[in-house]
Design an enzyme around this catalytic site. Structure first.
Site, PDB file in Angstrom:
ATOM      1  N   SER A 159       0.874  -1.282   0.032  1.00 62.69           N
ATOM      2  CA  SER A 159       0.179  -0.005   0.089  1.00 62.69           C
ATOM      3  C   SER A 159       0.997   1.187   0.098  1.00 62.69           C
ATOM      4  O   SER A 159       1.886   1.452  -1.021  1.00 62.69           O
ATOM      5  CB  SER A 159      -0.924  -0.183   1.352  1.00 62.69           C
ATOM      6  OG  SER A 159      -1.994   0.891   1.132  1.00 62.69           O
ATOM      7  N   ASP A 191      -9.227  -6.206  -5.179  1.00 67.07           N
ATOM      8  CA  ASP A 191      -8.839  -5.219  -4.290  1.00 67.07           C
ATOM      9  C   ASP A 191      -9.583  -3.934  -4.302  1.00 67.07           C
ATOM     10  O   ASP A 191      -9.879  -3.126  -5.359  1.00 67.07           O
ATOM     11  CB  ASP A 191      -7.318  -4.613  -4.673  1.00 67.07           C
ATOM     12  CG  ASP A 191      -6.795  -3.718  -3.672  1.00 67.07           C
ATOM     13  OD1 ASP A 191      -7.340  -2.676  -2.907  1.00 67.07           O
ATOM     14  OD2 ASP A 191      -5.595  -3.690  -3.362  1.00 67.07           O
ATOM     15  N   HIS A 200      -7.254  -6.172  -0.951  1.00 71.98           N
ATOM     16  CA  HIS A 200      -5.999  -5.307  -0.231  1.00 71.98           C
ATOM     17  C   HIS A 200      -5.042  -5.912   0.593  1.00 71.98           C
ATOM     18  O   HIS A 200      -3.859  -5.658   0.791  1.00 71.98           O
ATOM     19  CB  HIS A 200      -6.559  -3.896  -0.034  1.00 71.98           C
ATOM     20  CG  HIS A 200      -5.407  -2.864   0.143  1.00 71.98           C
ATOM     21  ND1 HIS A 200      -4.774  -2.324  -0.833  1.00 71.98           N
ATOM     22  CD2 HIS A 200      -4.980  -2.147   1.255  1.00 71.98           C
ATOM     23  CE1 HIS A 200      -4.122  -1.300  -0.477  1.00 71.98           C
ATOM     24  NE2 HIS A 200      -4.094  -1.285   0.593  1.00 71.98           N
TER      25      HIS A 200
END
Length: 166
Positions: free
Chosen positions: A14, A119, A147
């Site tokens: 991320s 995601d 995610h």
């Protein structure tokens, strides 16, 4: 440098993936290999819409929200999430939403990009863009991954990453 490592590999998820991309581009002599997942090199208006959808943490599932609230407290967690949405959304004010797009061609180390096809926070186009702009990079799409694919599919994720790092 402070740890006296001459060369090392980076793994980033991320926003940590964004940080790893920037570090690999800026310090190519230090980075042996790079693995990123759930990362993006720009922010689009669609991303801003997605981020605003997670701004109100009271709407999150208990499974996701509770550990974070237990760790940080509800008030701090809610305030930090809203501040993150505001901060990351500012990139979309630029015409191209650029975070680190121009740096991707400077990444010379072997790079493995992993992305969950489900995601909800980072659309697949971001992983494809990163892959397209890092010469020789490898892209793995995980059909059921979201995610947090490294948590939900830890065994497969770890096997893939360990194989790449060998």
């Amino acid at each position: 440098k402070a740890l006296k490592f001459k060369k090392f590999s980076l793994l980033g998820w991320s926003d940590g993936g964004i940080t790893a991309l920037i570090a690999a581009a800026k310090y190519p002599a230090l980075i042996h290999k790079l693995v990123v997942w759930g990362a993006n090199a720009s922010v689009t208006q669609e991303d801003v819409r997605i981020y605003n959808g997670i701004r109100d943490v009271s709407k999150w599932s208990e499974k996701v929200k509770k550990p974070l609230e237990d760790m940080y407290g509800h008030k701090y967690f809610a305030k930090t999430c809203a501040a993150w949405v505001d901060g990351i959304s500012r990139f979309a004010e630029k015409s191209d939403g650029n975070i680190c797009q121009q740096l991707l061609p400077d990444i010379k180390c072997p790079t493995f990009i992993i992305h969950g096809e489900k995601d909800p926070l980072v659309p697949q186009a971001h992983a494809e863009y990163i892959h397209k702009h890092i010469k020789g990079s490898r892209l793995l799409l995980m059909p059921e991954g979201k995610h947090n694919l490294h948590l939900r599919f830890a065994e497969d994720f770890n096997r893939q990453v360990e194989g790449f790092l060998r």
